[in-house]
Motif scaffolding. Structure first.
Motif, PDB file in Angstrom:
ATOM      1  N   HIS A 271       4.675  12.090  18.190  1.00  0.00           N
ATOM      2  CA  HIS A 271       4.251  10.737  17.833  1.00  0.00           C
ATOM      3  C   HIS A 271       3.230  10.849  16.697  1.00  0.00           C
ATOM      4  N   VAL A 272       3.629  10.405  15.514  1.00  0.00           N
ATOM      5  CA  VAL A 272       2.795  10.577  14.322  1.00  0.00           C
ATOM      6  C   VAL A 272       2.610   9.225  13.635  1.00  0.00           C
ATOM      7  N   GLU A 273       1.426   8.984  13.118  1.00  0.00           N
ATOM      8  CA  GLU A 273       1.162   7.794  12.313  1.00  0.00           C
ATOM      9  C   GLU A 273       0.027   8.107  11.350  1.00  0.00           C
ATOM     10  N   PHE A 274      -0.132   7.249  10.354  1.00  0.00           N
ATOM     11  CA  PHE A 274      -1.303   7.382   9.495  1.00  0.00           C
ATOM     12  C   PHE A 274      -1.745   6.012   9.009  1.00  0.00           C
ATOM     13  N   HIS A 275      -3.037   5.955   8.651  1.00  0.00           N
ATOM     14  CA  HIS A 275      -3.662   4.724   8.206  1.00  0.00           C
ATOM     15  C   HIS A 275      -4.250   4.977   6.822  1.00  0.00           C
ATOM     16  N   TRP A 276      -3.686   4.313   5.826  1.00  0.00           N
ATOM     17  CA  TRP A 276      -4.175   4.465   4.453  1.00  0.00           C
ATOM     18  C   TRP A 276      -5.239   3.416   4.167  1.00  0.00           C
ATOM     19  N   PHE A 277      -6.367   3.869   3.597  1.00  0.00           N
ATOM     20  CA  PHE A 277      -7.456   2.979   3.224  1.00  0.00           C
ATOM     21  C   PHE A 277      -7.212   2.471   1.803  1.00  0.00           C
ATOM     22  N   PRO A 278      -6.855   1.189   1.637  1.00  0.00           N
ATOM     23  CA  PRO A 278      -6.723   0.670   0.270  1.00  0.00           C
ATOM     24  C   PRO A 278      -8.017   0.887  -0.516  1.00  0.00           C
ATOM     25  N   HIS A 279      -7.873   0.997  -1.820  1.00  0.00           N
ATOM     26  CA  HIS A 279      -8.982   1.289  -2.755  1.00  0.00           C
ATOM     27  C   HIS A 279      -9.365   2.768  -2.721  1.00  0.00           C
ATOM     28  N   THR A 280      -8.635   3.582  -1.949  1.00  0.00           N
ATOM     29  CA  THR A 280      -8.943   5.005  -1.868  1.00  0.00           C
ATOM     30  C   THR A 280      -7.655   5.811  -1.972  1.00  0.00           C
TER      31      THR A 280
ATOM     32  N   LEU B 206       1.838  -0.736  -3.621  1.00  0.00           N
ATOM     33  CA  LEU B 206       0.707  -1.463  -3.039  1.00  0.00           C
ATOM     34  C   LEU B 206      -0.618  -0.980  -3.629  1.00  0.00           C
ATOM     35  N   ALA B 207      -0.749   0.331  -3.807  1.00  0.00           N
ATOM     36  CA  ALA B 207      -1.977   0.869  -4.397  1.00  0.00           C
ATOM     37  C   ALA B 207      -2.150   0.365  -5.825  1.00  0.00           C
ATOM     38  N   ARG B 208      -1.060   0.369  -6.596  1.00  0.00           N
ATOM     39  CA  ARG B 208      -1.136  -0.097  -7.992  1.00  0.00           C
ATOM     40  C   ARG B 208      -1.493  -1.580  -8.055  1.00  0.00           C
ATOM     41  N   LEU B 209      -0.827  -2.374  -7.209  1.00  0.00           N
ATOM     42  CA  LEU B 209      -1.040  -3.813  -7.253  1.00  0.00           C
ATOM     43  C   LEU B 209      -2.406  -4.210  -6.694  1.00  0.00           C
ATOM     44  N   THR B 210      -2.922  -3.435  -5.746  1.00  0.00           N
ATOM     45  CA  THR B 210      -4.254  -3.724  -5.220  1.00  0.00           C
ATOM     46  C   THR B 210      -5.285  -3.708  -6.340  1.00  0.00           C
ATOM     47  N   GLN B 211      -5.151  -2.738  -7.202  1.00  0.00           N
ATOM     48  CA  GLN B 211      -6.071  -2.658  -8.336  1.00  0.00           C
ATOM     49  C   GLN B 211      -5.756  -3.728  -9.377  1.00  0.00           C
ATOM     50  N   ALA B 212      -4.456  -3.915  -9.671  1.00  0.00           N
ATOM     51  CA  ALA B 212      -4.076  -4.860 -10.724  1.00  0.00           C
ATOM     52  C   ALA B 212      -4.396  -6.302 -10.347  1.00  0.00           C
ATOM     53  N   ARG B 213      -4.213  -6.649  -9.075  1.00  0.00           N
ATOM     54  CA  ARG B 213      -4.420  -8.039  -8.638  1.00  0.00           C
ATOM     55  C   ARG B 213      -5.865  -8.306  -8.193  1.00  0.00           C
ATOM     56  N   GLY B 214      -6.657  -7.256  -8.075  1.00  0.00           N
ATOM     57  CA  GLY B 214      -8.032  -7.451  -7.652  1.00  0.00           C
ATOM     58  C   GLY B 214      -8.186  -7.818  -6.195  1.00  0.00           C
ATOM     59  N   TRP B 215      -7.224  -7.432  -5.374  1.00  0.00           N
ATOM     60  CA  TRP B 215      -7.346  -7.692  -3.939  1.00  0.00           C
ATOM     61  C   TRP B 215      -8.527  -6.907  -3.367  1.00  0.00           C
ATOM     62  N   ARG B 216      -9.154  -7.444  -2.356  1.00  0.00           N
ATOM     63  CA  ARG B 216     -10.225  -6.766  -1.640  1.00  0.00           C
ATOM     64  C   ARG B 216      -9.786  -6.609  -0.186  1.00  0.00           C
ATOM     65  N   LEU B 217      -9.419  -5.384   0.196  1.00  0.00           N
ATOM     66  CA  LEU B 217      -8.732  -5.134   1.454  1.00  0.00           C
ATOM     67  C   LEU B 217      -9.545  -4.174   2.317  1.00  0.00           C
ATOM     68  N   PRO B 218     -10.282  -4.689   3.290  1.00  0.00           N
ATOM     69  CA  PRO B 218     -11.158  -3.828   4.084  1.00  0.00           C
ATOM     70  C   PRO B 218     -10.489  -3.150   5.272  1.00  0.00           C
ATOM     71  N   ILE B 219      -9.227  -3.502   5.577  1.00  0.00           N
ATOM     72  CA  ILE B 219      -8.570  -2.967   6.772  1.00  0.00           C
ATOM     73  C   ILE B 219      -7.412  -2.064   6.348  1.00  0.00           C
ATOM     74  N   PRO B 220      -7.274  -0.871   6.923  1.00  0.00           N
ATOM     75  CA  PRO B 220      -6.233   0.069   6.494  1.00  0.00           C
ATOM     76  C   PRO B 220      -4.806  -0.432   6.709  1.00  0.00           C
ATOM     77  N   THR B 221      -3.905   0.149   5.945  1.00  0.00           N
ATOM     78  CA  THR B 221      -2.459  -0.058   6.083  1.00  0.00           C
ATOM     79  C   THR B 221      -1.915   1.016   7.011  1.00  0.00           C
ATOM     80  N   GLU B 222      -1.102   0.609   7.983  1.00  0.00           N
ATOM     81  CA  GLU B 222      -0.627   1.527   9.030  1.00  0.00           C
ATOM     82  C   GLU B 222       0.851   1.850   8.822  1.00  0.00           C
TER      83      GLU B 222
END
Length: 451
Positions: free
Chosen positions: A210-219, A321-337
């Protein structure tokens, strides 16, 4: 009865002027539905209200099963039957005391059995299906008060679709699940660069059970979780209570709550704080009973969209998602799972017919996710993404029919069991289409048992 107000866990779904009924028995459930059918009223069953979509939103009558929530039986071969209003955390505790466990679980256990099944709840594990694949029988009370006992050998057409039934086919009264002997999970958590995970995603996600990961946007970092199944007889070494309290309650939940609060006050702080949070993580290991490792505590409120996509689509999806987060100026404090699940044969399961990756994105509960969610849904849609039924999305029946090969099979059974839309609401009318009475109701009404 005084009408009441209702809201879901996240607060994004609300209703007013609702009549609430709390039946205790299958017979009482049947009476509620039969009377509503005769009166031309609509009834929506609800569990814990943890869905982010409008699937559970009541419009006239809300049927709550918190008084219909007991264990019925556990057999010597691990078939566990429970009333459908039992929450998963109670079921897990009962099974553990008896030496059993469910094969796989999601990371939240506040849902009722009925709610978890009806929305297609799943966990992670490339070889394991969602909760619906563990169902062996169910009792369904249909819109006219009929009581159907369903299994592979009885009312098989209904059983096939009702394992993920959206609450559109009837009200689940009891469910029989196949448990297995209790097992432990050896947990390994550590931060990793996202690029390293994506370089051989399949290799990483299939490296253990059972494997998963959580990516931190902006990182460029993510938190990875690898859980390996081990016999309980080998011994348990759970996290010390102080460590679990410090890391899970104060650091993890506290950090997310702090990020959310800071982002609300000063959005520009989110990227640097996210980078700090991603570097503050440290590796840890433990071994504990499976349900204690599968489940995480969520002390902060959020809104969520999750898409089931082909596994090979994940690297491109996350990079975009990483590219668009920067391009759109989103502020995302919760990780993507990101999680994996095996293909199954349940018509409206998000993993029907294909091995699946789940990608879930989140925003704080009181924020507007429109641009972010719409963009993510469009990216997932390009690869045939199927939205989780209990999470936010804007697809309708026409679009969903293109993504589910057996969509028409489900709708035909819905139209037969509920030809006047007693169990419908605006959400179900959108995702399934309005009922088609010309198909005709299911056969005569059986007598309802009183238990």
């Amino acid at each position: 009865m005084t009408p009441v107000r209702w809201r879901n866990w996240a607060g994004n779904q609300r209703a007013a002027g609702v009549e609430v009924v709390r039946p205790r028995t299958t017979g009482e459930i049947a009476t509620v539905l039969h009377e509503a059918s005769v009166a031309g009223r609509q009834v929506r069953p609800i569990g814990s209200g943890h869905s982010f979509s409008g699937i559970g939103r009541p419009e006239q009558v809300q049927l709550v099963l918190d008084r219909h929530a007991d264990l019925v039986d556990i057999t010597a071969d691990g078939l566990v039957t429970a009333q459908a209003g039992m929450p998963l955390h109670r079921l897990n505790a009962v099974l553990a005391r008896e030496g059993w466990a469910l094969t796989n679980l999601g990371d939240i256990d506040r849902q009722t059995i009925a709610g978890a099944l009806s929305t297609g709840t799943h966990g992670t594990g490339a070889r394991f299906g969602g909760l619906a694949t563990q169902v062996r029988a169910l009792q369904l009370v249909t819109a006219d008060g009929a009581v159907l006992d369903c299994a592979a050998a009885a009312n098989a057409d209904v059983f096939a679709v009702a394992r993920v039934g959206l609450g559109a086919l009837g009200v689940l009264s009891t469910v029989t699940l196949q448990a297995e002997p209790a097992f432990a999970l050896h947990m390994e958590e550590r931060p990793m660069p996202l690029a390293e995970v994506l370089e051989d995603l399949d290799g990483f996600m299939t490296s253990t059970d059972h494997v998963e990961f959580h990516w931190f946007p902006h990182t460029a970092m993510c938190l990875t979780k690898r859980n390996t199944r081990v016999p309980v007889s080998e011994g348990l070494s759970p996290l010390p209570r102080w460590q679990a309290l410090w890391e899970d309650e104060l650091l993890a939940n506290g950090a997310y709550s702090g990020l959310i609060a800071a982002g609300r006050a000063v959005p520009a702080l989110v990227p640097p704080l996210a980078r700090f949070a991603s570097t503050a993580l440290s590796p840890r290991t433990a071994t504990d009973l499976s349900h204690r490792v599968f489940v995480s505590t969520r002390r902060f409120r959020f809104r969520e969209m999750e898409q089931a996509v082909p596994r090979e689509a994940v690297p491109h999806l996350l990079r975009e998602l990483a590219r668009l987060t920067q391009a759109r100026g989103w502020r995302l404090p919760i990780p993507t799972e990101v999680r994996y699940a095996a293909a199954d044969d349940v018509p409206l399961s998000t993993s029907e017919g294909r091995d699946t990756a789940y990608v879930a994105v989140h925003v704080p509960a009181r924020s507007d996710p429109t641009d972010y969610f719409t963009t993510f849904a469009a990216l997932a849609g390009e690869v045939g993404g199927r939205p989780h039924w209990g999470k936010e999305h804007d697809l309708d029946a026409g679009a969903l029919a293109q993504r589910y090969p057996r969509f028409a099979e489900f709708v035909a059974v819905r139209d037969r069991l509920d030809p006047t839309g007693v169990l419908s609401n605006a959400y179900l009318d959108r995702v399934l289409g309005a009922v088609s009475p010309e198909r005709g109701p299911v056969g005569g009404r059986p007598s309802a048992p009183g238990c």
